[in-house]
Design an enzyme around this catalytic site. Structure first.
Site, PDB file in Angstrom:
ATOM      1  N   SER A 123       0.837  -1.216   0.000  1.00 17.63           N
ATOM      2  CA  SER A 123       0.000   0.000   0.000  1.00 17.63           C
ATOM      3  C   SER A 123       0.866   1.259   0.000  1.00 17.63           C
ATOM      4  O   SER A 123       1.743   1.366  -0.864  1.00 17.63           O
ATOM      5  CB  SER A 123      -0.946  -0.066   1.185  1.00 17.63           C
ATOM      6  OG  SER A 123      -2.048   0.766   1.016  1.00 17.63           O
ATOM      7  N   ASP A 240     -10.144  -4.167  -4.645  1.00 14.24           N
ATOM      8  CA  ASP A 240      -9.418  -3.284  -3.722  1.00 14.24           C
ATOM      9  C   ASP A 240     -10.011  -1.878  -3.819  1.00 14.24           C
ATOM     10  O   ASP A 240      -9.972  -1.255  -4.883  1.00 14.24           O
ATOM     11  CB  ASP A 240      -7.927  -3.264  -4.107  1.00 14.24           C
ATOM     12  CG  ASP A 240      -7.082  -2.540  -3.069  1.00 14.24           C
ATOM     13  OD1 ASP A 240      -5.889  -2.838  -2.970  1.00 14.24           O
ATOM     14  OD2 ASP A 240      -7.629  -1.677  -2.338  1.00 14.24           O
ATOM     15  N   HIS A 270      -7.961  -5.387  -0.077  1.00 14.00           N
ATOM     16  CA  HIS A 270      -6.689  -4.671  -0.091  1.00 14.00           C
ATOM     17  C   HIS A 270      -5.476  -5.435   0.439  1.00 14.00           C
ATOM     18  O   HIS A 270      -4.472  -5.587  -0.258  1.00 14.00           O
ATOM     19  CB  HIS A 270      -6.873  -3.363   0.702  1.00 14.00           C
ATOM     20  CG  HIS A 270      -5.719  -2.419   0.621  1.00 14.00           C
ATOM     21  ND1 HIS A 270      -5.144  -2.016  -0.571  1.00 14.00           N
ATOM     22  CD2 HIS A 270      -5.011  -1.800   1.606  1.00 14.00           C
ATOM     23  CE1 HIS A 270      -4.149  -1.194  -0.323  1.00 14.00           C
ATOM     24  NE2 HIS A 270      -4.050  -1.034   0.991  1.00 14.00           N
TER      25      HIS A 270
HETATM   26  O1  LIG Z   1      -3.109  -3.922   6.342  1.00  8.79           O
HETATM   27  C1  LIG Z   1      -3.428  -2.743   6.125  1.00  8.79           C
HETATM   28  C2  LIG Z   1      -4.024  -1.844   7.119  1.00  8.79           C
HETATM   29  C3  LIG Z   1      -4.028  -0.458   6.492  1.00  8.79           C
HETATM   30  C4  LIG Z   1      -3.768  -0.722   5.016  1.00  8.79           C
HETATM   31  C5  LIG Z   1      -2.744   0.214   4.388  1.00  8.79           C
HETATM   32  C6  LIG Z   1      -3.356   1.593   4.207  1.00  8.79           C
HETATM   33  C7  LIG Z   1      -2.612   2.415   3.161  1.00  8.79           C
HETATM   34  O2  LIG Z   1      -1.382   2.435   3.188  1.00  8.79           O
HETATM   35  N1  LIG Z   1      -3.336   3.093   2.175  1.00  8.79           N
HETATM   36  C8  LIG Z   1      -4.807   2.985   2.080  1.00  8.79           C
HETATM   37  C9  LIG Z   1      -5.447   4.346   1.985  1.00  8.79           C
HETATM   38  C10 LIG Z   1      -4.857   5.173   0.859  1.00  8.79           C
HETATM   39  C11 LIG Z   1      -5.532   6.527   0.865  1.00  8.79           C
HETATM   40  O3  LIG Z   1      -5.042   7.271  -0.238  1.00  8.79           O
HETATM   41  C12 LIG Z   1      -5.342   8.634  -0.278  1.00  8.79           C
HETATM   42  C13 LIG Z   1      -6.207   9.244   0.634  1.00  8.79           C
HETATM   43  C14 LIG Z   1      -6.471  10.607   0.529  1.00  8.79           C
HETATM   44  C15 LIG Z   1      -5.852  11.348  -0.477  1.00  8.79           C
HETATM   45  F1  LIG Z   1      -6.070  12.670  -0.566  1.00  8.79           F
HETATM   46  C16 LIG Z   1      -4.977  10.758  -1.385  1.00  8.79           C
HETATM   47  C17 LIG Z   1      -4.736   9.391  -1.264  1.00  8.79           C
HETATM   48 CL1  LIG Z   1      -3.657   8.601  -2.388  1.00  8.79          CL
HETATM   49  C18 LIG Z   1      -3.361   5.304   1.053  1.00  8.79           C
HETATM   50  C19 LIG Z   1      -2.688   3.936   1.166  1.00  8.79           C
HETATM   51  N2  LIG Z   1      -3.311  -2.102   4.971  1.00  8.79           N
END
Ligand SMILES: O=C1CC[C@@H](CCC(=O)N2CCC(COc3ccc(F)cc3Cl)CC2)N1
Length: 304
Positions: A123, A240, A270
């Protein structure tokens, strides 16, 4: 006794850092670090990079698989996450995550100078991993990405939200964009429960300023892809909702790596390493065979 007047630095959970493995980053913050060592002498290093709001101890299962292959696995909690210092999920420049990664990489290269090094990012940790490898391409033998953040998902970053976030960043940087919906993390109820009840996971809202840094990261990742040459093993679930699978398709089509594989999991959410058993066991098997093939030979401890 501590020298006069100085009290030991404590982790966000109140544990003295003298009792925790850690390193001090360029801003003087204590970064909690974790090491999973194989029984025999290691044949390679694996650097695991966690995602937003979570922490490196959530990678125990994956690390166990890797130590069984005689990998020495290492990781740390990013600034503002888990047992590391820093205001929760707050960063004024995404590059800080990459800078701290490179510091840890250099520490480990010094200790294990002759071992091949791989990286595995999930992620947001996938974006950090891509940018780390982009800065140090000669240091890595391969990169594994589990549903990496390459393109913002249309759900979490509609063009309006992006516009609003950039504007708001000047007036209300700490305004919350809302928190990650735990049900989007996995179809595995036990894993959703574990995530929801984990005291080391940050469940507060995502600040506008953090969202803007994530957008900053996706545009830096997109610029890095055309020059990317390190072997890549990519995994993404079709359902996802947190990181758009389109990002992985863009990545696999854009990078110049000779060896690049994208495994798509129909219906998966995800966190593929914490998904339904058939998904997660498949992901771990694919990782194992890909690494064995990269390192040549079985590498297991039994002598044939
Ligand atoms: O096991 C696990 C537990 C948690 C998860 C990992 C979570 C993680 O890292 N994410 C998911 C959410 C994602 C939101 O993205 C944005 C939000 C606002 C914005 F303005 C621009 C972007 Cl790009 C970023 C990446 N995995």
């Amino acid at each position: 006794m501590m020298p006069e007047g100085s009290t030991p630095a404590l982790s966000p959970q109140g544990v003295p850092y003298t009792e925790l493995s850690h390193y001090i980053n360029a801003d003087g913050q204590h970064i909690f670090s974790r090491y999973w060592k194989p029984s025999g002498s290691p044949r390679a290093l694996m650097f695991i990079v966690h995602g937003a709001g979570e922490h490196c101890c959530r990678y125990d299962d994956l690390a166990q698989i890797l130590t069984a292959l005689n990998f020495l696995v290492f990781s740390h909690d990013h600034v503002g996450h888990g047992q590391s210092e820093g205001e929760r999920m707050t960063i004024h420049d995404f590059h800080i995550f990459v800078r701290d990664n490179i510091q840890h990489l250099d520490l480990m290269k010094k200790q294990y100078p002759d071992l091949p090094i791989f990286m595995c990012g999930h992620s947001m940790g996938g974006a950090i991993a891509i940018l780390t490898v982009d800065e140090r391409p000669d240091d890595f033998s391969g990169l594994i990405l589990i549903s990496p953040l390459v393109l913002p998902s249309p759900q979490s970053a509609t063009s309006f939200k992006v516009f609003a976030a950039k504007l708001l960043n000047y007036v209300l940087p700490n305004l919350s964009l809302g928190s990650i919906d735990p049900s989007f993390v996995s179809r595995n109820k036990k894993e959703v429960e574990a995530y929801t009840t984990d005291p080391l996971v940050y469940h507060g809202g995502m600040k506008v300023s953090f969202g803007v840094q994530l957008l900053n990261a996706t545009s830096r990742v997109e610029k890095a892809l055309p020059l990317f040459k390190v072997p890549v093993l990519l995994f993404h679930g079709t359902l996802d909702k947190l990181c758009d699978i389109r990002g992985s398709h863009v990545m696999i089509d854009t990078i110049q790596s000779e060896e690049k594989t994208l495994k798509v999991y129909e219906g998966a959410f995800h966190a593929l390493h914490k998904e339904l058993p058939e998904v997660t066991s498949s992901v771990f098997q694919e990782i194992e065979s890909w690494l064995q093939q990269k390192l040549g030979g079985t590498g297991s401890s039994n002598i044939v």
